[in-house]
Enzyme design. Structure first.
Site, PDB file in Angstrom:
ATOM      1  CD1 TRP A 146      -7.676  14.128   4.708  1.00 57.29           C
ATOM      2  CD2 TRP A 146      -7.449  15.962   3.458  1.00 57.29           C
ATOM      3  NE1 TRP A 146      -8.817  14.890   4.857  1.00 57.29           N
ATOM      4  CE2 TRP A 146      -8.692  16.019   4.104  1.00 57.29           C
ATOM      5  CE3 TRP A 146      -7.080  17.013   2.629  1.00 57.29           C
ATOM      6  CZ2 TRP A 146      -9.588  17.081   3.941  1.00 57.29           C
ATOM      7  CZ3 TRP A 146      -7.969  18.080   2.465  1.00 57.29           C
ATOM      8  CH2 TRP A 146      -9.201  18.101   3.112  1.00 57.29           C
ATOM      9  CG  ASP A 162      -8.267  12.274   8.801  1.00 61.03           C
ATOM     10  OD1 ASP A 162      -8.085  11.089   8.438  1.00 61.03           O
ATOM     11  OD2 ASP A 162      -8.577  13.182   8.008  1.00 61.03           O
ATOM     12  N   GLY A 177       0.828  -1.220   0.000  1.00 60.04           N
ATOM     13  CA  GLY A 177       0.000   0.000   0.000  1.00 60.04           C
ATOM     14  C   GLY A 177       0.856   1.262   0.000  1.00 60.04           C
ATOM     15  CE1 TYR A 193     -10.121   3.172   6.699  1.00 61.09           C
ATOM     16  CE2 TYR A 193     -10.572   5.466   7.222  1.00 61.09           C
ATOM     17  CZ  TYR A 193      -9.673   4.464   6.935  1.00 61.09           C
ATOM     18  OH  TYR A 193      -8.330   4.744   6.900  1.00 61.09           O
ATOM     19  CE  LYS A 243      -7.025   2.500  10.441  1.00 63.64           C
ATOM     20  NZ  LYS A 243      -5.907   1.565  10.140  1.00 63.64           N
ATOM     21  CB  ALA A 257      -6.069  -0.486   6.913  1.00 65.04           C
TER      22      ALA A 257
END
Ligand SMILES: NC(=O)c1ccc[n+]([C@@H]2O[C@H](COP(=O)([O-])OP(=O)(O)OC[C@H]3O[C@@H](n4cnc5c(N)ncnc54)[C@H](OP(=O)(O)O)[C@@H]3O)[C@@H](O)[C@H]2O)c1
Length: 287
Positions: free
Chosen positions: A154, A109, A10, A132, A136, A67
């Protein structure tokens, strides 16, 4: 020192692997050996696979970057979101305990609801709006306080799907370029994040850290900057509200998810550079 990276295919995982290889190349004493576990090698939802890979490689530090990050798709399949993001983290944590490894977990965030009128510090109360975000947050709760948890936001880089690539792809088409101007956050370049992750992880720093590039913007502001850095016409970009998005997104996003990097700032640790500075290199490579 042996280091295992989950989610190594990733955006963040690949940047961490690259940073570790850079470090390894510069070290003569105390060499760093990297086990880069991408999704093909390690499915974190399968407890036995996680335990056997970790027991077999006996890492000193585990960077857990795997993830399921498809925020809207998570709304339609909460079981998968929790199996990967929450239970997967439980499996990695269990394996870390088994071999005495230090774990570094990457969170988001999106654990915040975005209603605060100022940046969120590590000590503000999470209240995720989406599946999501909840999955998390559940992952965060699997992590021992003696380990490292990083929240970031971001993320953009030269690999994987991210908003810098999306903006440049859309800019090549004739269609309208509309980006929301009512969601605020801090863009974070994967290489900067990886440097700080590796620094904190190898130092086995305990606790929760917000780690983002400095500064904040909206997705509209971000899109304009990407085009400006690419030498393209930023005046093509139109600001819209989240309610005007077509089609509407399934997962609600926090309106404000700017993260105050308070733990780094107050402990005198280095902060990441302004996002525009780091984005320049990313856009340079992408174009
Ligand atoms: N991207 C952001 O803006 C952002 C913001 C805040 C926090 N984060 C966090 O940063 C971390 C890394 O995200 P990223 O941006 O690097 O996302 P990414 O590019 O989607 O990488 C996640 C990696 O995890 C792998 N993966 C998915 N399901 C898995 C499973 N069941 N078992 C093992 N591996 C699996 C994916 O492989 P496949 O693609 O092959 O499924 C992918 O290589 C995540 O914890 C994410 O929550 C990201």
């Amino acid at each position: 020192m042996r280091v295992l990276v989950t989610g190594a295919g990733g955006q963040v995982g690949a940047a961490v692997v690259r940073r570790l290889h850079e470090l390894a190349a510069g070290r003569r004493r105390d060499p760093v050996e990297v086990v880069a576990a991408d999704h093909g090698l390690l499915e974190v939802g399968l407890r036995d696979r996680v335990l056997s890979l970790v027991a077999g490689s006996e890492p000193d530090v585990i960077f857990h970057a795997a993830a399921w990050t498809a925020v809207d798709a998570c709304e339609d399949d909460p079981d998968r979101a929790f199996r990967v993001n929450a239970l997967g983290t439980r499996h990695v944590a269990e394996a870390a305990r088994l071999v005495g490894a230090h774990l570094v977990y990457v969170s988001t965030d999106y654990v915040f609801d975005g209603r605060l009128a100022r940046p969120y510090a590590e000590w503000d109360e999470p209240n995720p709006l989406s599946v999501y975000g909840r999955s998390k947050r559940a992952g965060e709760l699997e992590v021992d306080p003696a380990w490292t948890t990083l929240r970031t936001s971001w993320v953009v880089g030269t690999e994987g799907t991210n908003m810098a690539r999306t903006v440049l792809r859309l800019a090549r088409s004739e269609g309208p370029l509309r980006f929301v101007d009512d969601q605020r956050g801090s863009p974070t370049v994967a290489t900067d994040l990886a440097c700080k992750m590796v620094e904190l992880g190898l130092a086995r720093r305990p606790g929760l850290f917000h780690v983002t590039n400095a500064g904040e913007t909206t997705w509209f502001g971000f899109a304009c900057e990407v085009l400006r850095l690419a030498g393209l016409d930023a005046s093509r970009v139109e600001p819209i509200t989240t309610a005007e998005l077509e089609p509407p997104r399934r997962a609600p996003r926090p309106a404000n998810s700017v993260l105050d990097n308070a733990a780094l700032r107050l402990s005198g640790d280095g902060l990441l550079p302004p996002w525009q500075e780091s984005l320049e290199a990313v856009v340079g490579e992408l174009v």
